[in-house]
Design a protein around this motif. Structure first.
Motif, short mmCIF file in Angstrom:
data_model
loop_
_atom_site.label_atom_id
_atom_site.label_comp_id
_atom_site.label_asym_id
_atom_site.label_seq_id
_atom_site.Cartn_x
_atom_site.Cartn_y
_atom_site.Cartn_z
N SER A 122 0.96 -1.14 0.31
CA SER A 122 -0.32 0.04 0.13
C SER A 122 0.92 1.62 -0.20
O SER A 122 0.34 2.44 -0.54
CB SER A 122 -0.79 -0.39 1.61
N ALA A 123 2.34 0.63 0.66
CA ALA A 123 3.18 2.26 0.68
C ALA A 123 3.60 2.46 -0.48
O ALA A 123 4.00 3.50 -1.42
CB ALA A 123 3.84 2.15 1.35
N SER A 124 3.71 1.43 -1.76
CA SER A 124 3.53 1.48 -3.05
C SER A 124 2.75 1.78 -4.20
O SER A 124 3.09 3.33 -4.30
CB SER A 124 4.48 0.83 -3.84
N ASP A 125 1.30 1.78 -3.16
CA ASP A 125 0.10 2.51 -4.04
C ASP A 125 0.03 3.81 -3.55
O ASP A 125 -0.29 4.63 -4.41
CB ASP A 125 -0.64 1.66 -3.40
N VAL A 126 0.85 4.39 -2.69
CA VAL A 126 0.83 6.16 -1.95
C VAL A 126 1.94 6.52 -2.52
O VAL A 126 1.57 7.65 -3.54
CB VAL A 126 1.70 5.65 -0.62
N CYS A 183 3.90 11.17 -0.67
CA CYS A 183 4.12 10.39 -1.43
C CYS A 183 5.75 10.02 -1.65
O CYS A 183 5.79 8.61 -1.68
CB CYS A 183 3.05 10.81 -1.65
N TRP A 184 6.33 10.76 -2.06
CA TRP A 184 7.45 10.27 -2.46
C TRP A 184 8.85 10.42 -1.47
O TRP A 184 9.82 10.53 -2.12
CB TRP A 184 7.78 10.96 -3.32
N GLN A 201 7.77 5.92 5.56
CA GLN A 201 8.15 7.29 5.88
C GLN A 201 6.44 8.13 5.29
O GLN A 201 6.50 8.87 5.92
CB GLN A 201 8.95 7.68 5.61
N ARG A 202 5.72 7.17 4.71
CA ARG A 202 5.34 7.54 3.40
C ARG A 202 4.25 7.32 4.49
O ARG A 202 3.64 6.74 5.11
CB ARG A 202 5.14 6.82 2.15
#
Ligand SMILES: NC(=O)c1cccc(Nc2nccc(Nc3c(Cl)ccc4c3OCO4)n2)c1
Length: 296
Positions: free
Chosen positions: A196-200, A253-254, A260-261
């Motif tokens: 989900s962090a890569s989706d963020v 987000c990046w 940390q996102r």
């Protein structure tokens, strides 16, 4: 067995109850029509005849996945045709089409608040999907649909990415699977760590696309240049007329460190706060302390 799953999560529709009206899109494996079913407008995705077994499985899987979701900002499945051919997926109809083309058509005609309202809808849909541990892997403005009152809904749950071989956004990865490089987090590109962090991360790119009215992320850079420069710390700049506070959401987000996102729930709260206090959207009204603390 995909057929078993689709029978569990999707209602079977009689093909003769669906009236097709016009073509609205299509890809390598399927065509998409506007139609009518059960008295309301629907979108119908029809699998092309002679499709491979894998294409059929992926088609069925998309319906099974969609059938498990129920949220105002996620495309709603109405049913499927699987007992007769061609197979079809029937969903609610989204009159505005995909977000990227909608934004290009509306360039300069939407207010910042309207743009943030659309982004907020995407964040809400993604908060729901991440809460049920669904990872999208291809979040991009092209995969968001726009409905009445500019409501935005997450769509395209196809496992087989409809990215064409020559699609500039697809990049072959060693173990099969194509990855849309300029929307994908570094750890997902580098070692396929999707979360989900890569989706963020991808959501941050969607925010940038939205505030840029459908501008192409990283413009005409090659996929390699994107990967190389982003790894080196480069990040997309604040779009024209975009409030700095919205760009700070993108920058969070990046974060190179996925832990940390912000989570989608936090992003949703930050966007709701902006919508509630529009003065925050006027840079001249907001004082920005520099990152380096003043030496006094
Ligand atoms: N107004 C227009 O020109 C227009 C253009 C493109 C899409 C839609 N609208 C639209 N609305 C809903 C769904 C889709 N596409 C779609 C997707 Cl993305 C996945 C699965 C599935 C679909 O339809 C049935 O099954 N499209 C409208």
């Amino acid at each position: 067995d995909p057929m078993e799953a689709v029978r569990t999560f999707a209602a079977e529709i009689e093909e003769n109850q669906i009236k097709l009206e016009s073509t609205i899109g299509g890809g390598e494996f399927a065509e998409v029509f506007k139609g009518f079913y059960d008295g309301s407008a629907v979108a119908v995705k029809r699998l092309k005849q002679g499709s491979s077994l894998k294409a059929m499985d992926d088609f069925i899987s998309e319906a099974s996945i969609m059938g498990q979701f129920k949220h105002a900002n996620v495309i709603q499945l109405k049913g499927v045709v699987t007992t007769t051919r061609p197979m079809m997926i029937v969903t609610e109809f989204m009159e505005g089409g995909s977000l990227d083309s909608f934004l290009k058509e509306q360039k300069g005609k939407l207010t910042t608040l309207q743009l943030i309202g659309m982004i907020r809808g995407v964040a809400s849909g993604m908060a729901y999907l991440s809460a049920i541990n669904f990872i999208h892997r291809d979040l991009a403005a092209r995969n968001i649909l726009v409905g009445e009152n500019m409501i935005c809904k997450v769509s395209d749950f196809g496992l087989s990415r409809e990215l064409e071989e020559d699609d500039p956004d697809s990049e072959y990865q060693t173990q099969g699977g194509k990855i849309p490089i300029r929307w994908t987090a570094p750890e997902a590109i580098r070692y396929r760590k999707f979360s989900s962090a890569s989706d963020v991360w991808s959501f941050g790119i969607v925010v940038w696309e939205t505030m840029s009215f459908g501008e192409r992320p990283y413009w005409d850079w090659s996929n390699f240049q994107v990967m190389d420069r982003v790894e080196g710390g480069y990040r997309l700049p604040v779009p024209v007329k975009c409030p700095k506070i919205v760009h700070s959401v993108m920058m969070d987000c990046w974060d190179q460190d996925r832990t940390q996102r912000p989570r989608f729930e936090e992003i949703l709260k930050r966007l709701d706060n902006l919508i509630r206090t529009p003065e925050m959207l006027h840079d001249e009204l907001v004082c920005y302390t520099s990152a380096v603390s003043a030496d006094f």
